[in-house]
Design a protein around this motif. Sequence first.
Motif, PDB file in Angstrom:
ATOM      1  N   ASN A 290      32.962  37.812  -7.307  1.00  0.00           N
ATOM      2  CA  ASN A 290      31.846  36.897  -6.905  1.00  0.00           C
ATOM      3  C   ASN A 290      31.389  36.786  -5.381  1.00  0.00           C
ATOM      4  OD1 ASN A 290      30.100  34.506  -8.243  1.00  0.00           O
ATOM      5  ND2 ASN A 290      31.310  32.995  -7.341  1.00  0.00           N
ATOM      6  N   GLY A 291      30.595  36.453  -5.451  1.00  0.00           N
ATOM      7  CA  GLY A 291      30.050  35.805  -4.075  1.00  0.00           C
ATOM      8  C   GLY A 291      30.333  34.231  -3.053  1.00  0.00           C
ATOM      9  N   TYR A 292      30.660  34.718  -1.973  1.00  0.00           N
ATOM     10  CA  TYR A 292      31.175  33.006  -1.158  1.00  0.00           C
ATOM     11  C   TYR A 292      30.055  32.768  -0.775  1.00  0.00           C
ATOM     12  CZ  TYR A 292      34.330  35.363   2.110  1.00  0.00           C
ATOM     13  OH  TYR A 292      34.995  36.182   2.764  1.00  0.00           O
ATOM     14  N   GLY A 293      30.526  31.597   0.445  1.00  0.00           N
ATOM     15  CA  GLY A 293      29.883  31.462   0.926  1.00  0.00           C
ATOM     16  C   GLY A 293      28.441  31.169   0.576  1.00  0.00           C
ATOM     17  N   ILE A 294      27.167  31.722   0.983  1.00  0.00           N
ATOM     18  CA  ILE A 294      25.515  30.734   0.565  1.00  0.00           C
ATOM     19  C   ILE A 294      25.515  31.278  -0.646  1.00  0.00           C
ATOM     20  CG2 ILE A 294      23.597  31.169   1.950  1.00  0.00           C
ATOM     21  CD1 ILE A 294      23.937  31.444   4.186  1.00  0.00           C
ATOM     22  N   SER A 295      25.779  32.268  -0.857  1.00  0.00           N
ATOM     23  CA  SER A 295      25.916  32.936  -2.738  1.00  0.00           C
ATOM     24  C   SER A 295      26.409  32.628  -3.702  1.00  0.00           C
ATOM     25  CB  SER A 295      25.175  34.783  -1.670  1.00  0.00           C
ATOM     26  OG  SER A 295      27.088  35.227  -1.181  1.00  0.00           O
TER      27      SER A 295
ATOM     28  N   PHE B 187      38.785  38.413  -7.867  1.00  0.00           N
ATOM     29  CA  PHE B 187      40.335  37.337  -8.131  1.00  0.00           C
ATOM     30  C   PHE B 187      41.160  38.059  -9.131  1.00  0.00           C
ATOM     31  CE2 PHE B 187      36.701  33.799  -7.320  1.00  0.00           C
ATOM     32  CZ  PHE B 187      37.402  33.419  -6.187  1.00  0.00           C
ATOM     33  N   ALA B 188      42.092  38.013  -9.568  1.00  0.00           N
ATOM     34  CA  ALA B 188      43.120  38.839 -10.392  1.00  0.00           C
ATOM     35  C   ALA B 188      43.714  37.623 -11.068  1.00  0.00           C
ATOM     36  CB  ALA B 188      44.111  39.696  -9.709  1.00  0.00           C
TER      37      ALA B 188
ATOM     38  N   TYR C  17      40.538  38.321  -3.030  1.00  0.00           N
ATOM     39  CA  TYR C  17      40.768  39.347  -2.074  1.00  0.00           C
ATOM     40  C   TYR C  17      39.456  38.723  -1.656  1.00  0.00           C
ATOM     41  CZ  TYR C  17      44.140  41.964  -4.676  1.00  0.00           C
ATOM     42  OH  TYR C  17      45.553  42.939  -4.495  1.00  0.00           O
ATOM     43  N   ARG C  18      39.256  38.906   0.127  1.00  0.00           N
ATOM     44  CA  ARG C  18      37.628  38.329   0.125  1.00  0.00           C
ATOM     45  C   ARG C  18      37.921  39.141   1.040  1.00  0.00           C
ATOM     46  NH1 ARG C  18      37.406  32.642   0.501  1.00  0.00           N
ATOM     47  NH2 ARG C  18      38.559  31.619  -0.047  1.00  0.00           N
TER      48      ARG C  18
END
Length: 105
Positions: free
Chosen positions: A83-88, A68-69, A53-54
């Motif tokens: 978890n972060g995504y993109g820059i982070s 994430f499951a 899921y974002r």
Amino acid sequence: MTTNNTMTTLSEVTNFLNDAGYTIDFNLKQSYLECMSTHLKIFPGEFIVDKHYRFEGESDPADEAIVFAISCPKHNLKGVLINGYGISSDSISDEMIKALDERKH
């Protein structure tokens, strides 16, 4: 895994997953997942991403996250990785990136 399309917050998704049996908290390391309660190391090939899921922040890129499951048949575990995504996002190995791709069943 069936989901409720009305879930719009991180807490709603994590509560839904917890109710569905995803009760372990995973921590992302460069080349493995760590089970937070036991410090068990789970490597690519030992786990499956059942669903992800974002969440995208409306105005702040720092609000971007992915949930994430994850199931691990080898250790009979089901849990959640946030978890972060993109820059982070964290720096992880190519093998972990491939392992975190959601697999279709």
